[in-house]
Design an enzyme around this catalytic site. Structure first.
Site, mmCIF file in Angstrom:
data_model
loop_
_atom_site.group_PDB
_atom_site.id
_atom_site.type_symbol
_atom_site.label_atom_id
_atom_site.label_comp_id
_atom_site.label_asym_id
_atom_site.label_seq_id
_atom_site.Cartn_x
_atom_site.Cartn_y
_atom_site.Cartn_z
ATOM 1 N N LYS A 98 -28.086 22.447 -22.501
ATOM 2 C CA LYS A 98 -26.781 22.811 -21.943
ATOM 3 C C LYS A 98 -26.085 21.630 -21.291
ATOM 4 C CE LYS A 98 -27.137 27.759 -21.703
ATOM 5 N NZ LYS A 98 -26.933 29.006 -21.042
ATOM 6 N N LYS A 101 -29.917 29.266 -31.981
ATOM 7 C CA LYS A 101 -29.954 30.694 -31.640
ATOM 8 C C LYS A 101 -28.542 31.280 -31.535
ATOM 9 C CE LYS A 101 -29.969 31.048 -26.675
ATOM 10 N NZ LYS A 101 -30.085 32.071 -25.697
ATOM 11 N N LYS A 160 -23.783 33.487 -26.800
ATOM 12 C CA LYS A 160 -22.445 33.891 -26.341
ATOM 13 C C LYS A 160 -21.513 32.698 -26.296
ATOM 14 C CE LYS A 160 -24.444 36.693 -22.782
ATOM 15 N NZ LYS A 160 -25.106 35.717 -21.915
HETATM 16 N N1 AQP Z 1 -30.287 34.845 -29.904
HETATM 17 C C1 AQP Z 1 -31.063 35.617 -29.163
HETATM 18 N N2 AQP Z 1 -32.094 36.293 -29.724
HETATM 19 C C2 AQP Z 1 -32.879 37.108 -28.965
HETATM 20 N N3 AQP Z 1 -32.699 37.285 -27.639
HETATM 21 C C3 AQP Z 1 -31.691 36.623 -27.053
HETATM 22 N N4 AQP Z 1 -31.236 36.597 -25.788
HETATM 23 C C4 AQP Z 1 -30.162 35.795 -25.711
HETATM 24 N N5 AQP Z 1 -29.882 35.272 -26.911
HETATM 25 C C5 AQP Z 1 -30.819 35.771 -27.777
HETATM 26 C C6 AQP Z 1 -31.840 37.338 -24.686
HETATM 27 O O1 AQP Z 1 -30.814 38.001 -23.986
HETATM 28 C C7 AQP Z 1 -31.161 38.011 -22.597
HETATM 29 C C8 AQP Z 1 -30.003 37.535 -21.802
HETATM 30 O O2 AQP Z 1 -29.702 36.209 -22.039
HETATM 31 P P1 AQP Z 1 -28.632 35.493 -21.087
HETATM 32 O O3 AQP Z 1 -27.290 35.956 -21.342
HETATM 33 O O4 AQP Z 1 -29.026 35.620 -19.680
HETATM 34 O O5 AQP Z 1 -28.767 33.987 -21.404
HETATM 35 P P2 AQP Z 1 -28.989 33.236 -22.714
HETATM 36 O O6 AQP Z 1 -30.396 33.420 -23.166
HETATM 37 O O7 AQP Z 1 -28.568 31.832 -22.438
HETATM 38 O O8 AQP Z 1 -28.014 34.001 -23.727
HETATM 39 P P3 AQP Z 1 -26.832 33.487 -24.579
HETATM 40 O O9 AQP Z 1 -26.319 34.625 -25.335
HETATM 41 O O10 AQP Z 1 -27.221 32.270 -25.353
HETATM 42 O O11 AQP Z 1 -25.753 33.131 -23.530
HETATM 43 P P4 AQP Z 1 -25.080 31.775 -23.139
HETATM 44 O O12 AQP Z 1 -24.361 31.332 -24.366
HETATM 45 O O13 AQP Z 1 -24.171 32.175 -22.029
HETATM 46 O O14 AQP Z 1 -26.146 30.816 -22.728
HETATM 47 C C9 AQP Z 1 -32.416 37.190 -22.417
HETATM 48 O O15 AQP Z 1 -33.528 38.067 -22.338
HETATM 49 C C10 AQP Z 1 -32.466 36.386 -23.667
HETATM 50 O O16 AQP Z 1 -33.794 36.047 -24.021
#
Ligand code: AQP
Length: 332
Positions: free
Chosen positions: A111, A194, A197
């Site tokens: 990040k 992955k 968001k």
């Molecule tokens: N691609 C994914 N596959 C499976 N699980 C996922 N999670 C996130 N992306 C995937 C799971 O969702 C939960 C919440 O995640 P988060 O929003 O707290 O943070 P993150 O993992 O950083 O999710 P994002 O979507 O990638 O958000 P941004 O872009 O904001 O960083 C967790 O249990 C995570 O494992």
């Protein structure tokens, strides 16, 4: 007693990865555990957020939990910033966390990117706040996707460091719960990244609120190769985009990847993509509809969050008081 803590950041569009990797599992777990599900808005601030969008996103994530079937009566649902124990405990834990442990965290490296010196202290300290989220409730289990495994291991290390420093078995070491085929959903545009968001490409993810046409379009445009689907998992695994789509199908159908693959082996992607669209729409369609209905009534969502915060604080505050006593902070 077994207690679960988990959360999602209100940082934009919730997607299929959040659903399959997190929310869907919570729905199943709520019958067997005492569950605390948080909207981790303090974590969201580790990257710049528009204040109005952050508020809207906090309500939308709450709506997603409820629409997917998390029962706000049975579980505690609240936003993190409403319970100050999280931030207080994060400071206390940061004082016993060596920098070397944080330097190993791959998510910070990803990040922060190349301009690491410009990244905020909050982004660097994120895993300590996550440890406080979990340990502040003495949670025993944490359901997460694969991507959060390293942070959870750090939370266990911090719990152990506290217990050793003060020579008592105070914090339980939280166990990760990583379930089945949906634990790592990849981008529809790049099978090595992955689904996220914050990915600037809207075609990289299926949002929980996407309508049928949008889901169909995104799946049609999902990157694949010209070969038909192979007959074995070994042959699938060297084709990341195809592997990801089969993994998504399997997770949605609650099948193993082997079973899902057998169904489509030798067929063209056009056939498989149509089936995947149908399955995605059948699962997400009703949830997206309910999310829209709930978001249209912010008063109801806010009432759920207020009540959840009261219940969460009733657990976290006594634990924080004990931590303060153990560490020698005077409470005159
Ligand atoms: N691609 C994914 N596959 C499976 N699980 C996922 N999670 C996130 N992306 C995937 C799971 O969702 C939960 C919440 O995640 P988060 O929003 O707290 O943070 P993150 O993992 O950083 O999710 P994002 O979507 O990638 O958000 P941004 O872009 O904001 O960083 C967790 O249990 C995570 O494992």
């Amino acid at each position: 007693m077994n207690r679960i803590f988990s959360g999602i950041q209100p940082t934009g569009n919730l997607h299929l990865g959040n659903y399959l990797g997190a929310i869907r599992n919570w729905v199943a777990l709520q019958n067997a555990y005492e569950c605390i599900f948080c909207i981790v808005d303090l974590h969201a601030l580790t990257l710049p957020q528009d204040p109005d969008e952050l508020r809207a996103s906090t309500r939308e994530v709450t709506a997603a939990y409820i629409a997917a079937g998390v029962d706000p009566e049975r579980c505690i649902i609240f936003n993190q910033s409403m319970v100050s124990a999280h931030a207080e405990l994060a400071w206390l834990l940061s004082c016993i966390t060596p920098l070397g442990w944080l330097n190993r965290m791959t998510q910070f490296k990803e990040k922060a990117g190349k301009q690491r010196d410009l990244a905020g202290l909050g982004l660097y300290a994120y895993p300590v706040l996550m440890a406080a989220d979990i340990l502040g409730y003495k949670a025993t289990h944490v359901p997460v996707g694969e991507d959060q495994k390293q942070h959870l291991e750090l939370a266990r290390d911090i719990a152990g460091a506290f217990n050793r420093r003060y020579e008592r078995d105070f914090f339980p070491l939280p166990e990760p719960q990583i379930f089945g085929t949906g634990t790592r959903v990849m981008s529809l545009r790049d099978g090595t990244k992955k689904m996220s968001k914050s990915d600037p490409s809207d075609y990289s993810r299926i949002n929980m609120t996407d309508d049928r046409d949008t889901v169909a379009l995104k799946i049609r445009r999902a990157k694949t190769d010209p070969e038909p689907l192979p007959g074995t998992i070994e042959a699938l695994e060297v084709r990341p985009e195809a592997d990801n789509l089969v993994g998504i199908y399997a997770a949605l159908a609650d099948q193993s990847r082997e079973t899902a693959l057998q169904k489509f082996a030798g067929q063209n992607f056009s056939v498989f993509k149509e089936a995947l669209t149908e399955l995605s729409v059948a699962t997400l369609g009703p949830i997206g509809g309910e999310m829209r209905r709930l978001v249209a009534d912010p008063g109801h969502i806010d009432a759920v969050l207020r009540r959840g915060a009261e219940r969460a604080a009733a657990i976290a505050e006594p634990i924080l008081r004990e931590v303060k006593d153990i560490t020698g902070l005077l409470r005159p």
